[in-house]
Enzyme design. Sequence first.
Site, PDB file in Angstrom:
ATOM      1  N   VAL A 160       0.833  -1.208   0.000  1.00 24.23           N
ATOM      2  CA  VAL A 160       0.000   0.000   0.000  1.00 24.23           C
ATOM      3  C   VAL A 160       0.870   1.261   0.000  1.00 24.23           C
ATOM      4  O   VAL A 160       0.387   2.353   0.251  1.00 24.23           O
ATOM      5  CB  VAL A 160      -0.961  -0.002   1.228  1.00 24.23           C
ATOM      6  CG1 VAL A 160      -1.958  -1.138   1.146  1.00 24.23           C
ATOM      7  CG2 VAL A 160      -0.189  -0.061   2.552  1.00 24.23           C
ATOM      8  N   HIS A 162      -4.592  -4.258  -2.363  1.00 24.66           N
ATOM      9  CA  HIS A 162      -4.905  -3.917  -0.966  1.00 24.66           C
ATOM     10  C   HIS A 162      -5.054  -2.410  -0.762  1.00 24.66           C
ATOM     11  O   HIS A 162      -5.099  -1.934   0.373  1.00 24.66           O
ATOM     12  CB  HIS A 162      -3.835  -4.476  -0.018  1.00 24.66           C
ATOM     13  CG  HIS A 162      -3.867  -5.979   0.071  1.00 24.66           C
ATOM     14  ND1 HIS A 162      -2.883  -6.718   0.678  1.00 24.66           N
ATOM     15  CD2 HIS A 162      -4.765  -6.880  -0.376  1.00 24.66           C
ATOM     16  CE1 HIS A 162      -3.176  -8.006   0.594  1.00 24.66           C
ATOM     17  NE2 HIS A 162      -4.313  -8.127  -0.049  1.00 24.66           N
TER      18      HIS A 162
HETATM   19  N1  APR Z   1      13.287  -9.273  -0.689  1.00 20.82           N
HETATM   20  C1  APR Z   1      12.319 -10.168  -1.039  1.00 20.82           C
HETATM   21  N2  APR Z   1      11.536 -10.802  -0.152  1.00 20.82           N
HETATM   22  C2  APR Z   1      11.730 -10.519   1.149  1.00 20.82           C
HETATM   23  C3  APR Z   1      12.695  -9.597   1.593  1.00 20.82           C
HETATM   24  C4  APR Z   1      13.495  -8.965   0.616  1.00 20.82           C
HETATM   25  N3  APR Z   1      14.435  -8.077   0.949  1.00 20.82           N
HETATM   26  N4  APR Z   1      12.628  -9.526   2.950  1.00 20.82           N
HETATM   27  C5  APR Z   1      11.644 -10.355   3.343  1.00 20.82           C
HETATM   28  N5  APR Z   1      11.098 -10.961   2.251  1.00 20.82           N
HETATM   29  C6  APR Z   1       9.988 -11.912   2.195  1.00 20.82           C
HETATM   30  C7  APR Z   1       9.812 -12.778   3.409  1.00 20.82           C
HETATM   31  O1  APR Z   1      10.666 -13.928   3.341  1.00 20.82           O
HETATM   32  C8  APR Z   1       8.329 -13.134   3.307  1.00 20.82           C
HETATM   33  O2  APR Z   1       8.150 -14.283   2.483  1.00 20.82           O
HETATM   34  O3  APR Z   1       8.807 -11.161   2.104  1.00 20.82           O
HETATM   35  C9  APR Z   1       7.713 -11.926   2.608  1.00 20.82           C
HETATM   36  C10 APR Z   1       6.867 -11.028   3.496  1.00 20.82           C
HETATM   37  O4  APR Z   1       5.765 -11.747   3.958  1.00 20.82           O
HETATM   38  P1  APR Z   1       4.489 -11.034   4.621  1.00 20.82           P
HETATM   39  O5  APR Z   1       4.971 -10.069   5.682  1.00 20.82           O
HETATM   40  O6  APR Z   1       3.512 -12.088   4.976  1.00 20.82           O
HETATM   41  O7  APR Z   1       3.985 -10.106   3.432  1.00 20.82           O
HETATM   42  P2  APR Z   1       2.893 -10.363   2.332  1.00 20.82           P
HETATM   43  O8  APR Z   1       3.004 -11.719   1.734  1.00 20.82           O
HETATM   44  O9  APR Z   1       2.960  -9.172   1.429  1.00 20.82           O
HETATM   45  O10 APR Z   1       1.592 -10.285   3.201  1.00 20.82           O
HETATM   46  C11 APR Z   1       0.375 -10.052   2.591  1.00 20.82           C
HETATM   47  O11 APR Z   1      -0.579  -9.297   4.713  1.00 20.82           O
HETATM   48  O12 APR Z   1       0.021  -7.860   6.445  1.00 20.82           O
HETATM   49  C12 APR Z   1      -0.899  -8.094   5.411  1.00 20.82           C
HETATM   50  O13 APR Z   1      -2.035  -6.617   3.962  1.00 20.82           O
HETATM   51  C13 APR Z   1      -0.744  -6.966   4.413  1.00 20.82           C
HETATM   52  O14 APR Z   1      -0.260  -6.958   2.072  1.00 20.82           O
HETATM   53  C14 APR Z   1       0.041  -7.604   3.281  1.00 20.82           C
HETATM   54  C15 APR Z   1      -0.459  -9.033   3.328  1.00 20.82           C
END
Ligand code: APR
Length: 252
Positions: free
Chosen positions: A105, A121
Amino acid sequence: MSGAGLEAAKSMLAAVRRLAVLTGAGMSAESGVPTFRDAQAGLWRRFDPQQLASPEGFRADPALVWRWYAWRRELVAAAQPNAGHLALAQAAARFSRLSIVTQNVDGLHQRAGSREPIEIHGNILRSRCLAECGAKYERPEDLPAGEPPRCPDCGSWLRPDVVWFGEMLDPGRLLAAEEVVTGAEALLVVGTSGLVQPAAGLPAQARRAGVPVIIVNPRPTEIDQIADLIVTGTAAAVLPALLGGMAARGVG
Ligand code: APR
């Protein structure tokens, strides 16, 4: 960064003209944007996510929720797109179509130069009327005063234009995202854990439609089993290496 996965992914993309990209919180990690969970630090630790990011929480204490979003907007405004965002924006010229679907977002894809990512989102920088009168504010500086401000058209509260817990995604945006990922010749999935539905289901939909899936993530994800290729590494390290220096593709 895993060399073998990277080289295989590069060769796969060499023949691709229509590329879809699904991004999550990890995409912005190297820009210093805290994830929703990380943002519940310090002062905000004592609040439950349902209090800060749900329609019920907002109705119970609109000023509290508004202040939390105002604070997160400041964090986002201070962050800069990273090398991964920039590599995606620059790669747009090399594909006949490069479409981004993001769960983030923070607006960093646009600030890097990507045009019209599908923000499933929502966007923390936009606000809209709680009563659905249709009023929208694109820029935080245009907002009327107040905590939260009142909609000048109907007098209801303004709320952040994001999807809260318990809310449906905008059906038009979700459909557009499904069309993008199933209509591509490859799907790149960057920085998402694959835990949060319905976004987490998009790679499987693509795969069922015969679209190869490449995952970029430093850690294992819940959707690794549906990937054709996994490149282990961060967005800012992998994306420039994967997408930089590719020859321009013809229109097709
Ligand atoms: N580069 C790529 N990936 C990364 C990095 C990086 N530098 N650092 C962390 N990650 C990965 C982690 O290993 C993990 O798999 O990013 C992912 C983040 O996971 P989540 O926090 O669950 O994020 P996301 O999948 O976007 O969650 C979906 O959940 O909190 C709600 O609405 C919010 O949009 C979000 C949704």
